[in-house]
Every structure is written in C-alpha cells, then in structure tokens.
Write a protein that holds these residues in place. Structure first.
Motif, short mmCIF file in Angstrom:
data_model
loop_
_atom_site.label_atom_id
_atom_site.label_comp_id
_atom_site.label_asym_id
_atom_site.label_seq_id
_atom_site.Cartn_x
_atom_site.Cartn_y
_atom_site.Cartn_z
N GLY A 221 1.10 -1.44 -0.44
CA GLY A 221 -0.16 0.23 -0.10
C GLY A 221 0.99 1.40 -0.05
O GLY A 221 0.66 2.32 -0.59
N ILE A 224 2.42 1.26 -3.18
CA ILE A 224 1.30 1.97 -4.43
C ILE A 224 0.94 3.50 -4.40
O ILE A 224 0.94 4.48 -4.91
N ALA A 225 0.68 4.52 -2.45
CA ALA A 225 1.06 5.43 -2.97
C ALA A 225 1.84 6.71 -3.55
O ALA A 225 2.25 7.29 -3.67
N LEU A 237 -1.92 11.71 1.70
CA LEU A 237 -2.54 10.42 1.27
C LEU A 237 -4.21 10.34 1.18
O LEU A 237 -4.98 10.55 -0.06
N SER A 248 -4.52 1.06 -2.51
CA SER A 248 -3.64 1.92 -1.62
C SER A 248 -4.07 1.87 -0.50
O SER A 248 -4.06 1.24 0.42
#
Length: 588
Positions: A221, A224-225, A237, A248
């Motif tokens: 996660g 991906i952020a 985020l 994410s």
C-alpha cells in the motif's frame, strides 16, 4: 508535544526500573506511579482542544530504518531457527519491499507525528485500561514457574507494549506505522511464547506469520501511494483523489483485518490463550487488536460511500455473526471471550468503514466499552485459573458457591456487554438504528443490518450460556474451600468495574434524553436472576425413554458446533472476501 513524549518514554523508563529492582513492593510502587501518571497525561491530552504535530529529526529516521531492518532479520532468523517456511518467506518479502521503498520514498513533507482527536481517544484506552492490566500482571506473575528476572521482564514487556501503542496511534508516516505495526507483532510473538513449551512456541509462530501478512500489505500500500501520489504520509494520501488511491487504501484496510483477527485470521489471537492471562487481556482489550478499528477509522474519510468501504463493512458484519456462532462451540472461557472479541471487532470495523459521522461515533463508543468489559472478564478468568485451576466452563459449574465475588465480576462483565444502560448495548442499539437509516439510500446495507441483529442475539445466548454454569446449584458441584481474592487481583477488578459504571453514567448523560434512563430497568431482572434460578431447583425434569427417571439439563453444556464442511466453507468464503478488498480497490 511534551505530554506525548511522556506517554512514549515513561513506560520504557518504568520497564527498565522493574528490571533493576527485584522487590515486589517496589514493583507495585513503580508500576502504580507510572500508570497513574500515564492516565493523567492521557486524560489531559484528551481534554485539550489543540492538535499537535512533530517532525522527526533525520538521525531518528535513520535509527528507525536500521531498527526496522534488524527486526525483519530477526523474523527471518526465527523462521529459519524453527523451520517455519511461512515466517521465512514473509520476512524475506518484507525485507525486499522495505529496502526498495526506502530507496524511492520521497522526503517527508508533512510531520511524521500528528496527534489528533482520534489519537487522544486511543490514548485513554491504551493507558487507562492497559495500565490496570499491567498492575494486575505484577501479582499474576508471582506464582508463575519462571525466574524472578523473567517475571520482571514479562511485566516490563507489557509496559513497552504500551509505549509502542502510544506511538502507533499518532504515526502519520505509513513507514513509521509499518515499523510500529511490526513491533506489536514482535511483542505478541514474544509474549505468547513466554512459557516456552511446544504449544506456546507453535501459537507464537502462527501469530508471527499471520501478522506478517498485514505487514506485507502495508508495504505494498505504501509503494502504491509513492507511485501514485509521491507520498508516504497518511494525511497527504487521504487528501488525494482518483488514480490508485482506493487500491492503496484497500491494502492498508486489509492490514486492519489481519490485525483485528477477522476470519480467517482469528487463529493467531485465539492462540494467545496459552500465554499468561495478562497477555490475553492486553491483546484483546487495550492494545494490539484495537489497531484494527483505529486504522479503519483513520481511513474512513476515503472509505465512506465507496465500494471498498462497503466490502469492509460486509466482512466486518459477517465476522460479527460467524465469530459469535463459533464461540458457542467452545468450552474454554478464554476462547469464548476470544471469539466474542473477534466478533465485536468485526462490528467496530463495519461501522467505521460505513464512515458517517454517526457510525464513527458509535464505533468509538464500542471500542471504549469493549476495552473495559473485556479487560474485566479476562482478568476475572485469570483469577479463576490461578485460584481454582479452572479453564473450561464445565469446571466452573457452581463456581458461585466457591467464589461469589469473582463470579460477580464476571457476571457484571457480561451484563456490561449485553444489557442497558451500558455502552456496548447502547452502541449496538444505536448502530442498528444508524444502519437502518441508510437503507433507503444504500439498500445493500440490509445485509449489515441483519448481521447486527443476528450477531447481537448470538452473543446474548453465549453470555447466558456461561452464566448458567457459574450460577448452577451447589448440590450439583463438589464442594471445595473458598479462597478470597488477593488484593493484587481485587483492586484492578474494582477499578475496571468503576470505570464501566462511570462510563455508562457519563454516556447516558451525554444523550441528554431522560427516557434513556428507562433502558436501565432490565438491570432489575439481572439482580433477581440468582434467586429465580435457586427457585427452579425444586422442579424435576424428565427425559423421554428414561422410564420417568429424573434427568438434568445443563444449558452450559449445550454446544452448537458447525460441521467440518460448513467451517471449511466459512473460512474459504472469508479468505475470498479478504482478497476481494484488494480487487475492488484496484477496479475502483
């Protein structure tokens, strides 16, 4: 910010002092003073109006990175040492992911530490309830078959656990959150393995690899952020939109499902029952598993009205029903309490994922009162285990005649979980009302509503099943000598009971509705219940095909175990739903 540092550093200092001084009275003084200070500071922060932010110095960030690598290497070593493939593979994956992420992670923009209203609320639970458990542990460990230093080390580890929890609930950096997440995994691994026997080691390794799954999805996660929004900060985020945001957030939410022991991951939490009772109480009520609803609450601004939030709500609601049902098939009191914890955590996460202001408030109420009630129940179960060596409810039959005071605490714990005017009943009642109000706009929430009703009914049946064993007639049991509750056990139980009553009174007053007090009337039935049961002793019960002979019916010994096929289908179903969270996040 100084008060936050006190919450982080004071437990560590107290743990070091416990290691230095072997005298029991001094251990009580150190623990008592430290926990009183922690509670005062936590309450002061909770009542303060301002939020706090803190940027970690560069040197501290370097130390955290080094510590994280050492921790993951330790996990890898433990997997190699005990030949556990799952632990080794997951540790290696985490090392590779973490090493890569640190090379591509952007420089910190916002502060790594943010103390907001949710953090302050968590401080109350961690230090108030957790502090009482640590005080109880000092007395509990006196009779453990371990060296004096190892006993002090155990209590010290519980204190350090509080320190880690105080920091994780104000971590704004996802990478810092990952490190602290894995620190709680380390703590649970070491505490579950404390007794050193084969079953303790096996259950500790299960807790390790299952929680490592949560660590892996956090890292994915975070990656991906970084790719999508060039950030590793929660606040940045959650303020983003579009792109891979939901993927994410979905992965981070999956970590909450793992840490909250949602099916099919409940095995690690139930395995903790082999550890000393303070471990069970700490994991189930004050610290470890509360990360799960906390994380969903933190992510709720993004989850509200999304498909990911809907799937998490569905999973939480179904876990509420399934775990309540599975609890009815268990006879060991701590396992029963463990399954009910899994069930109620599912309910909290379901409400948090709905994300409305009302559902979030109800989830927080459930978190607070669940922590208090479950701590009381686990500590009371520990008293019966230490005093009478009773673990299963069959062994506790008629316990009211041998230890009425401890039984009174257990029954009060059940009442606080089940009946008005206590917060868990009120929370579940308002949860049903809140979800019902959303049906016109979101018809799919009908599944969640039905699950709330069915799960609540099953839990009431469960608690009355246990109570029937504790309140059974004296003539049905072998008489034994009564033993008073030691002061070291009695004081924590009294304090928790006081907190429950004070919390219920405060919660009712906050409703500003005089008619809510009428919900307290069922308590009159609870007080009359022992005399009603005694009055039923004169009635004979006959069973067909026994030629009219008198037979007995014991509701405590009635079990509702699912077949192997149903249980297997249940676990596969929840496993598929777990993966579905990520798939829905990727498609949204």
């Amino acid at each position: 910010m100084d008060m936050v540092l006190v919450l982080v550093l004071l437990p560590i200092i107290a743990a070091l002092l416990l290691g230095l001084f072997p005298y029991h009275r001094l251990q009580y003084i150190i623990s008592g003073v430290a926990l009183a200070l922690l509670s005062i500071v936590a309450f002061s922060l909770y009542t303060s109006l301002s939020n706090f932010t803190f940027h970690l110095p560069h040197n501290i960030n370097i130390l955290i990175i080094a510590a994280d690598v050492v921790l993951l290497l330790f996990f890898l070593y433990q997997g190699r040492k005990f030949n556990n493939i799952k632990v080794m593979v997951l540790a290696a994956v985490q090392l590779l992911l973490y090493s890569y992420i640190e090379t591509v992670a952007p420089a910190a923009g916002s502060a790594e530490i943010i103390v907001d209203e949710l953090s302050k609320f968590m401080f109350l639970i961690i230090n108030g309830v957790g502090g009482v458990i640590v005080l109880y542990a000092v007395k509990y460990m006196e009779s453990e078959s371990a060296s004096p230093f190892k006993k002090r080390l155990f209590v010290g580890a519980l204190l350090v656990f509080l320190s880690v929890m105080n920091l994780i609930v104000c971590a704004n950096s996802i990478l810092l959150f990952f490190f602290l997440f894995e620190m709680t995994t380390l703590a649970s691994y070491l505490l579950i393995a404390f007794r050193g026997d084969e079953i303790s080691r096996e259950n500790a390794l299960k807790a390790l690899w299952m929680n490592q799954i949560g660590g892996v999805v956090i890292l994915v996660g975070a990656l991906i952020a970084i790719i999508g929004f060039d950030t590793v900060m929660f606040d940045t985020l959650l303020e983003s939109s579009g792109g891979v945001l939901m993927l994410s957030v979905a992965l981070l939410s999956m970590a909450a499902l793992v840490k909250g022991a949602s099916l099919p991951f409940e095995g690690w939490l139930l395995g903790a029952m082999v550890a000393p009772t303070p471990v069970s109480a700490m994991l189930h009520s004050a610290t470890m598993v509360k990360i799960a609803p906390y994380l969903i609450l933190k992510l709720s601004p993004v989850l509200v009205t999304t498909m990911v939030g809907g799937v998490i709500s569905l999973i939480g609601a179904l876990v509420f029903v399934a775990a309540s049902y599975l609890a009815l098939s268990r006879s060991v009191l701590k396992e029963i309490l463990g399954y009910s914890t899994v069930a109620l955590l599912g309910l909290m996460m379901a409400l948090a994922a709905i994300g409305t202001q009302e559902s979030i408030a109800i989830a927080m109420v459930l978190m607070l009162f669940h922590a208090l009630s479950k701590a009381l129940l686990f500590l009371s179960a520990g008293v019966l285990e230490k005093q009478y060596h009773c673990k299963s409810i069959e062994e506790m039959k008629g316990m009211v005649s041998r230890d009425p005071k401890t039984v009174g605490f257990i029954l009060f714990g059940f009442v606080s979980l089940t009946l008005p005017p206590f917060g868990l009943f009120m929370g579940k009642l308002f949860a049903i009302t809140s979800v019902a109000s959303l049906l016109s706009e979101y018809p799919a929430y009908l599944i969640v509503l039905l699950a709330l009703i069915i799960g609540s009914t099953l839990l009431v049946l469960l608690y009355f099943k246990v109570a029937s064993a504790l309140l059974s007639a004296q003539s049905d049991v072998v008489q034994s000598e009564k033993m008073p509750i030691p002061t070291g056990f009695n004081i924590p139980l009294v304090v928790l009971s006081f907190f429950i009553v004070a919390g219920a009174v405060g919660y009712i007053m906050m409703q500003q509705n005089i008619f809510v007090i009428l919900l307290a009337f069922p308590m009159l039935f609870v007080f009359a219940l022992p005399s009603i049961i005694r009055g039923m002793e004169r009635y004979d019960r006959t069973i067909p095909y026994q030629c009219g002979e008198k037979g007995s019916f014991d509701s405590a010994l009635v079990y509702y175990a699912p077949s192997i096929k149903i249980e297997r289908a249940m676990y596969w179903g929840f496993g598929i739903l777990f993966v579905t969270v990520a798939l829905v996040g990727a498609m949204t």
